[in-house]
Design an enzyme around this catalytic site. Structure first.
Site, PDB file in Angstrom:
ATOM      1  N   SER A   1     -11.335  -1.362  -0.533  1.00  0.00           N
ATOM      2  CA  SER A   1     -10.022  -1.244   0.109  1.00  0.00           C
ATOM      3  C   SER A   1     -10.107  -1.495   1.604  1.00  0.00           C
ATOM      4  O   SER A   1      -9.144  -1.945   2.221  1.00  0.00           O
ATOM      5  CB  SER A   1      -9.443   0.153  -0.111  1.00  0.00           C
TER       6      SER A   1
ATOM      7  N   ASP B   1       0.844  -1.189   0.000  1.00  0.00           N
ATOM      8  CA  ASP B   1       0.000   0.000   0.000  1.00  0.00           C
ATOM      9  C   ASP B   1       0.884   1.245   0.000  1.00  0.00           C
ATOM     10  O   ASP B   1       2.009   1.205  -0.494  1.00  0.00           O
ATOM     11  CB  ASP B   1      -0.937  -0.030   1.217  1.00  0.00           C
TER      12      ASP B   1
ATOM     13  N   HIS C   1      -3.822   6.003   3.196  1.00  0.00           N
ATOM     14  CA  HIS C   1      -4.581   4.815   2.812  1.00  0.00           C
ATOM     15  C   HIS C   1      -4.020   3.556   3.463  1.00  0.00           C
ATOM     16  O   HIS C   1      -4.738   2.759   4.080  1.00  0.00           O
ATOM     17  CB  HIS C   1      -4.571   4.686   1.284  1.00  0.00           C
TER      18      HIS C   1
ATOM     19  N   ASP D   1      -1.407   3.134  17.816  1.00  0.00           N
ATOM     20  CA  ASP D   1      -2.016   1.827  17.595  1.00  0.00           C
ATOM     21  C   ASP D   1      -1.200   0.944  16.662  1.00  0.00           C
ATOM     22  O   ASP D   1      -1.503  -0.240  16.505  1.00  0.00           O
ATOM     23  CB  ASP D   1      -3.425   1.990  17.006  1.00  0.00           C
TER      24      ASP D   1
ATOM     25  N   VAL E   1      -6.043 -15.762  -5.830  1.00  0.00           N
ATOM     26  CA  VAL E   1      -6.025 -14.565  -4.991  1.00  0.00           C
ATOM     27  C   VAL E   1      -7.411 -14.475  -4.358  1.00  0.00           C
ATOM     28  O   VAL E   1      -8.428 -14.630  -5.045  1.00  0.00           O
ATOM     29  CB  VAL E   1      -5.729 -13.299  -5.822  1.00  0.00           C
TER      30      VAL E   1
ATOM     31  N   ALA F   1      -6.653  -8.660  -8.371  1.00  0.00           N
ATOM     32  CA  ALA F   1      -7.883  -9.269  -7.860  1.00  0.00           C
ATOM     33  C   ALA F   1      -8.329 -10.479  -8.667  1.00  0.00           C
ATOM     34  O   ALA F   1      -8.862 -11.442  -8.108  1.00  0.00           O
ATOM     35  CB  ALA F   1      -9.002  -8.228  -7.830  1.00  0.00           C
TER      36      ALA F   1
ATOM     37  N   ASN G   1      -4.216  -2.168  23.164  1.00  0.00           N
ATOM     38  CA  ASN G   1      -3.370  -1.489  24.141  1.00  0.00           C
ATOM     39  C   ASN G   1      -4.124  -0.437  24.952  1.00  0.00           C
ATOM     40  O   ASN G   1      -3.517   0.429  25.579  1.00  0.00           O
ATOM     41  CB  ASN G   1      -2.181  -0.835  23.422  1.00  0.00           C
TER      42      ASN G   1
END
Length: 499
Positions: A430, A196, A238, A205, A381, A376, A251
């Site tokens: 996405s 990405d 993204h 995080d 996949v 895709a 956490n």
């Protein structure tokens, strides 16, 4: 209902009879069916003096043949940017307008196909130090809007204090993540490659979740760059949002990911201008396979074509090169998960396309079944459509009987963002795909004895059967509850994955 999804067939690269498209020719494997019209050609201009990028595919995958291809690249006035001998693919730059034909001639039978990876000039330049191409080594143009970009709502502040954000994650409850976490939150021995735009290294995080040693930048001409900051996000959050869904830490801060116990590698394949060219994706898939990553997430399609047509000599070589990289890394044990796309398109019934190429002048073109949304639509996949909070197919989601494997939440998903190291909402396939990547990571943590093919089959088989429904767009659903064009074999099930 029996599954209609195409399964992987043996991929033999040691013979010429594997349907590779030669420059100026059309292969049987890349052809449309007799009942379909040929796709519309999209000529790519490469005038003398303009730096262009190419993939050159060796006819036979062995060191001798790949060396011949490299020498032919240089003899044709090109520079070897990156060589992937494992799959017989060479990435080259050249200012020779006749490079495509000359490299085939000078290779004397060693080249199966050669073609451009983009329609635009290479403005970022050629990486330095590219004369030793074996294995990983060490301008500005804005991408035109494309219909298949994530249909993401504006990034908005989440309500409530950070400790309360998990209650807003409807998506996790929808696919049984809290139940799965009673068994496992994932193993630190499992790594998810996030192909990405990069992962925010400072986000509270995410900072503890990133495997820095496995992270890489692939946007330097498709050549792996392991510099300390190369894989970090620059112009897009993204990848940071995607990463939060996969593995945000438990956490007491913000949200929790599907698999907070696993590690994530930032594999940057999105350039600062927003492009994911074939050489970037190839680098990402090869890196994941070389590093032994258990799963990758791919929330994109490979630019500049929303659909790469196998019956077009200028598009088929890059399609084949990406396919080789995906297949090789699958054979190395990596499971690839990909977003189905956001064009509200029926992938099983291709007719026209108006969004490509997105790095130049778009063409209103006829397309057919040889034209693939990659990665895709590549074999085995895991392709993911998007559902909303009501469990219906999201209005933007692509669909297609035999093209969708499973569905997952993708509308108004709360996850991590770069701005203020905060959290925000985004929508798109996405956002659906990383849910499935996280579930695969949980399965590989709980069942390390399973190989990649077994994982793929179990994810499909264990999905929650979901019958056809209607959407606001009124797109027809084909199939039944066991498999249909909206949800594939159902909504992914995290709890079942770890049993």
């Amino acid at each position: 209902m029996a599954s209609t999804r195409k399964r992987t067939t043996p991929w033999i690269v040691a013979t010429a009879a594997i349907g590779l498209t030669l420059v100026g020719s059309q292969s049987a494997a890349g052809s449309s069916s007799a009942a379909e019209p040929p796709s519309t050609p999209v000529p790519v201009s490469t005038p003398d003096g303009q730096l262009a990028s190419y993939v050159v595919n060796a006819k036979t995958v062995n060191p001798g043949q790949v060396r011949k291809v490299e020498k032919a690249v240089e003899a044709a006035g090109g520079v070897v940017v990156q060589s992937w001998p494992q799959i017989g693919v060479v990435v080259a730059h050249s200012k020779n307008g006749d490079f495509r034909t000359e490299v085939v001639t000078k290779a004397k039978g060693a080249v199966a196909s050669a073609g451009p990876t983009r329609t635009a000039e290479v403005l970022e330049g050629t990486p330095e130090g590219v004369q030793a191409p074996w294995g990983p080594g060490k301008g500005q143009m804005k991408r035109a809007p494309r219909a298949a970009d994530p249909v993401e709502g504006p990034t908005v502040p989440a309500t409530g204090t950070p400790e309360q954000l998990e209650s807003q994650q409807w998506d996790m409850r929808n696919i049984g993540v809290p139940e799965a976490h009673k068994t496992t939150t994932g193993s630190s021995k499992v790594t998810v490659g996030v192909l990405d735009s990069g992962i925010d290294p400072d986000h509270p995080d995410l900072a503890s979740q990133i495997d820095v040693a496995q992270s890489v930048n692939c946007t330097a001409g498709g050549r792996p760059d392991t510099s300390a900051t190369g894989w970090a996000p620059t112009t897009s959050d993204h990848g940071t949002h995607v990463a939060g869904t996969i593995g945000a830490a438990r956490n007491g801060v913000g949200i929790v990911g599907v698999a907070p116990g696993v590690k994530m590698a930032s594999v940057k394949v999105v350039s600062d201008d927003g492009y994911i060219y074939p050489e970037y994706a190839i680098c990402g898939f090869m890196w994941a396979g070389e590093k032994g990553m258990e799963v990758t997430n791919n929330s994109y399609y490979v630019d500049p074509f929303e659909f790469w047509c196998g019956d077009q000599p200028e598009q088929a070589p890059a399609l084949e090169a990406v396919r080789r990289a995906v297949k090789w890394s699958q054979d190395e044990g990596t499971v690839h998960v990909a977003a189905a796309g956001n064009s509200s398109y029926d992938l099983s019934n291709k007719t026209t396309n108006t969004s490509s190429p997105n790095d130049g002048t778009t063409v209103n073109r006829t397309i057919n079944s040889s034209c693939k949304d990659i990665p895709a639509e590549l074999d085995d996949v895991l392709t993911v459509s998007s559902i909303d909070q009501a469990g219906k197919l999201s209005s933007f989601s692509n669909r297609g009987l035999g093209s969708i494997d499973v569905a997952a939440p993708g509308s108004r998903i709360l996850s991590t963002v770069v701005t203020n190291n905060g959290w925000g909402l985004k929508s798109g396939t996405s956002m659906a795909s990383p849910h499935v990547a996280g579930v695969v990571a949980l399965m590989r943590s709980a069942h390390p004895e399973l190989n990649a093919s077994q994982v793929v089959e179990r994810i499909r088989a264990q999905a929650t059967d979901t019958p056809c429904s209607t959407t606001a767009a009124g797109a027809p659903c084909v199939g039944d509850a066991s498999e249909n064009s909206y949800y594939g074999q159902g909504v992914v099930d995290a709890a079942a994955a770890v049993r």
